[in-house]
Write a protein that holds these residues in place. Sequence first.
Motif, mmCIF file in Angstrom:
data_model
loop_
_atom_site.group_PDB
_atom_site.id
_atom_site.type_symbol
_atom_site.label_atom_id
_atom_site.label_comp_id
_atom_site.label_asym_id
_atom_site.label_seq_id
_atom_site.Cartn_x
_atom_site.Cartn_y
_atom_site.Cartn_z
ATOM 1 N N ILE A 87 0.831 -1.206 0.000
ATOM 2 C CA ILE A 87 0.000 0.000 0.000
ATOM 3 C C ILE A 87 0.867 1.259 0.000
ATOM 4 C CG2 ILE A 87 -1.672 1.339 1.359
ATOM 5 C CD1 ILE A 87 -2.693 -1.394 2.446
ATOM 6 N N GLU A 88 1.860 1.267 0.872
ATOM 7 C CA GLU A 88 2.636 2.487 1.101
ATOM 8 C C GLU A 88 3.607 2.790 -0.034
ATOM 9 O OE1 GLU A 88 4.207 1.529 4.951
ATOM 10 O OE2 GLU A 88 2.174 1.437 5.805
ATOM 11 N N HIS A 89 3.919 1.798 -0.862
ATOM 12 C CA HIS A 89 4.787 2.009 -2.022
ATOM 13 C C HIS A 89 4.049 1.600 -3.296
ATOM 14 C CE1 HIS A 89 7.489 1.384 1.491
ATOM 15 N NE2 HIS A 89 8.100 2.426 0.967
ATOM 16 N N PHE A 90 2.787 1.972 -3.351
ATOM 17 C CA PHE A 90 1.924 1.545 -4.457
ATOM 18 C C PHE A 90 2.447 2.038 -5.802
ATOM 19 C CE2 PHE A 90 -1.540 2.414 -7.429
ATOM 20 C CZ PHE A 90 -2.086 1.144 -7.547
ATOM 21 N N ASN A 91 2.483 1.113 -6.752
ATOM 22 C CA ASN A 91 2.783 1.443 -8.146
ATOM 23 C C ASN A 91 1.688 0.853 -9.026
ATOM 24 O OD1 ASN A 91 5.350 2.897 -8.263
ATOM 25 N ND2 ASN A 91 6.224 1.037 -7.369
ATOM 26 N N TRP A 92 1.164 1.666 -9.911
ATOM 27 C CA TRP A 92 0.140 1.181 -10.833
ATOM 28 C C TRP A 92 0.718 0.069 -11.700
ATOM 29 C CZ3 TRP A 92 -4.973 2.130 -11.246
ATOM 30 C CH2 TRP A 92 -5.620 1.625 -12.388
ATOM 31 N N ASN A 93 -0.016 -1.038 -11.822
ATOM 32 C CA ASN A 93 0.422 -2.176 -12.629
ATOM 33 C C ASN A 93 0.071 -1.912 -14.097
ATOM 34 O OD1 ASN A 93 0.985 -4.633 -13.805
ATOM 35 N ND2 ASN A 93 0.109 -5.842 -12.150
ATOM 36 N N SER A 94 0.946 -1.139 -14.759
ATOM 37 C CA SER A 94 0.643 -0.716 -16.128
ATOM 38 C C SER A 94 0.775 -1.849 -17.142
ATOM 39 C CB SER A 94 1.550 0.450 -16.535
ATOM 40 O OG SER A 94 2.905 0.111 -16.361
ATOM 41 N N SER A 95 1.529 -2.908 -16.802
ATOM 42 C CA SER A 95 1.620 -4.034 -17.731
ATOM 43 C C SER A 95 0.327 -4.841 -17.745
ATOM 44 C CB SER A 95 2.795 -4.939 -17.342
ATOM 45 O OG SER A 95 2.606 -5.481 -16.047
ATOM 46 N N LYS A 96 -0.369 -4.853 -16.618
ATOM 47 C CA LYS A 96 -1.637 -5.598 -16.526
ATOM 48 C C LYS A 96 -2.828 -4.710 -16.853
ATOM 49 C CE LYS A 96 -3.852 -8.917 -13.428
ATOM 50 N NZ LYS A 96 -3.817 -9.538 -12.070
ATOM 51 N N TYR A 97 -2.778 -3.461 -16.402
ATOM 52 C CA TYR A 97 -3.886 -2.527 -16.602
ATOM 53 C C TYR A 97 -3.356 -1.314 -17.360
ATOM 54 C CZ TYR A 97 -5.501 -5.399 -12.682
ATOM 55 O OH TYR A 97 -5.826 -6.456 -11.862
ATOM 56 N N ARG A 98 -3.356 -1.412 -18.658
ATOM 57 C CA ARG A 98 -2.725 -0.391 -19.508
ATOM 58 C C ARG A 98 -3.476 0.931 -19.427
ATOM 59 N NH1 ARG A 98 -2.544 -3.167 -25.171
ATOM 60 N NH2 ARG A 98 -2.437 -0.961 -25.720
ATOM 61 N N LEU A 99 -2.709 1.999 -19.282
ATOM 62 C CA LEU A 99 -3.301 3.313 -19.075
ATOM 63 C C LEU A 99 -3.757 3.978 -20.371
ATOM 64 C CD1 LEU A 99 -0.847 4.521 -16.325
ATOM 65 C CD2 LEU A 99 -3.289 4.131 -16.047
ATOM 66 N N ILE B 94 -11.162 4.801 -18.905
ATOM 67 C CA ILE B 94 -11.408 4.425 -17.512
ATOM 68 C C ILE B 94 -12.469 3.341 -17.400
ATOM 69 C CG2 ILE B 94 -12.522 5.269 -15.395
ATOM 70 C CD1 ILE B 94 -10.848 7.770 -15.600
ATOM 71 N N ASN B 95 -13.543 3.451 -18.173
ATOM 72 C CA ASN B 95 -14.619 2.457 -18.025
ATOM 73 C C ASN B 95 -14.149 1.057 -18.409
ATOM 74 O OD1 ASN B 95 -14.439 3.057 -20.767
ATOM 75 N ND2 ASN B 95 -16.642 2.818 -21.127
ATOM 76 N N GLN B 96 -13.231 0.949 -19.406
ATOM 77 C CA GLN B 96 -12.684 -0.356 -19.764
ATOM 78 C C GLN B 96 -11.758 -0.891 -18.675
ATOM 79 O OE1 GLN B 96 -10.980 -0.764 -23.681
ATOM 80 N NE2 GLN B 96 -12.596 0.461 -24.652
ATOM 81 N N LEU B 97 -10.931 -0.008 -18.124
ATOM 82 C CA LEU B 97 -10.055 -0.420 -17.022
ATOM 83 C C LEU B 97 -10.861 -0.962 -15.850
ATOM 84 C CD1 LEU B 97 -7.310 2.373 -16.734
ATOM 85 C CD2 LEU B 97 -6.950 -0.057 -17.212
ATOM 86 N N VAL B 98 -11.907 -0.236 -15.496
ATOM 87 C CA VAL B 98 -12.745 -0.643 -14.365
ATOM 88 C C VAL B 98 -13.359 -2.015 -14.624
ATOM 89 C CG1 VAL B 98 -14.881 -0.110 -13.107
ATOM 90 C CG2 VAL B 98 -13.229 1.707 -13.590
ATOM 91 N N GLN B 99 -13.823 -2.232 -15.848
ATOM 92 C CA GLN B 99 -14.451 -3.519 -16.171
ATOM 93 C C GLN B 99 -13.442 -4.659 -16.117
ATOM 94 O OE1 GLN B 99 -16.675 -3.462 -19.814
ATOM 95 N NE2 GLN B 99 -17.762 -5.348 -19.317
ATOM 96 N N ILE B 100 -12.245 -4.427 -16.680
ATOM 97 C CA ILE B 100 -11.204 -5.469 -16.676
ATOM 98 C C ILE B 100 -10.823 -5.834 -15.241
ATOM 99 C CG2 ILE B 100 -8.782 -5.932 -17.213
ATOM 100 C CD1 ILE B 100 -9.201 -4.164 -19.755
ATOM 101 N N ILE B 101 -10.567 -4.818 -14.422
ATOM 102 C CA ILE B 101 -10.121 -5.058 -13.045
ATOM 103 C C ILE B 101 -11.207 -5.752 -12.243
ATOM 104 C CG2 ILE B 101 -9.402 -3.938 -10.899
ATOM 105 C CD1 ILE B 101 -8.228 -1.669 -12.686
ATOM 106 N N SER B 102 -12.418 -5.244 -12.334
ATOM 107 C CA SER B 102 -13.495 -5.795 -11.503
ATOM 108 C C SER B 102 -13.893 -7.200 -11.938
ATOM 109 C CB SER B 102 -14.721 -4.872 -11.526
ATOM 110 O OG SER B 102 -15.229 -4.737 -12.839
#
Length: 377
Positions: free
Chosen positions: A97-109, A113-121
């Motif tokens: 949590i304290e050193h959070f880095n967005w997982n851009s290889s798994k969740y491409r930026l 946003i709506n596609q990211l939310v759907q993929i993650i959820s």
Amino acid sequence: MTSIAKYLILSLPQSTNAQSWLENDLSGGKNLLYKLKLQDFQSGTLDSLVQESEELSKIDSQLSSSVYKVIDILNNVTELKNSKSRIINNQSIFDYIEHFNWNSSKYRLDKPINQLVQIISNEAITLDNDVRQSYQNYQSAKSNFLAADRKKNGDLSIKSLHEIVKPDQFVLNSEHLTTILIAVPKNLVDDWNSHYETLTEFVIPRSSELIASDAEYSLFSVTLFKKYQNDFITASRERKWHPRNDFQYNEDVLNSLRKEFDLTKQTEIKLKNDLIRLSKTAYSDIFQAWLHIKIIRVYVESVLRYGLPPQFNYYLIKFDQANLKNLSKSKKELIDKFGYLGGSGSDDKKNSSNLHEYASLVDTEYEPFVLYELDIV
């Protein structure tokens, strides 16, 4: 579940220059402060963000429940009841949590946003369903094993008798006679000895034989005419004896019962180990998904509150067990300090005015700035 720590996830406009005050003045500087570094997302229109805000609120709550459910399962089947023993992506939960880095290889930026939310959820909800199904399978196997264990290790009124009785204790292959077993409470043994011969007609005199005893019961056999077997069983129950009419001497059945305990035990152990492995993996993956959703939610609310272009700073404020009591006080101090933002911290007054109508739709627990809790149990 008892909280072991809480984090406040806070977003403020860069113009507030808040970091020094958060580090030194909030709760007298007693809270640990971390700055989150986030990339920008593909925002879309303000209308689409309002719609996404409502969806994110539901998913945030759903994934929170999923994480707590997995923790509950792990607590039930393992001894790992301390959050420090839980690992997220090969790190302690606090380091993650304290050193959070967005997982851009798994969740491409580069995705909206709506596609990211759907993929993650979708990923997290699938895992949640897998864990729940695995837990249900394990619970069923555990029930089967406990039933087999009662048969093997329970008292003489319920346990399996296949390891106790012998063929020569039964009348076998007789057209008219049968042998039945009665578990008699220890305090009623004298009553058995006095009355079993006259309980019904055609009980063979002196046919009672003590086969086994435990702390609660004595197991007797008795031989009588088959015609009166049901009458004898009914009369036995009336005297508070326990007929074991579930037991019939049959070598095939006995061999099957001997295997039942071992099979149910092996199945219970295998499904338990499978569940533990799946739950640990799911805990890590669902928690990561939950935090990514939380971060998107903070970004979306920040745009709706403060406007575009995104010029916000993100902070984590940690409350461990020693200072959890400061949480409410710190929230009040934050409101006293930044309450003037009132849902709009942008210097662009025209943009802020346009956003104000959205701000009231953003969250039912509306704060004058973006603030969410992350509860670690």
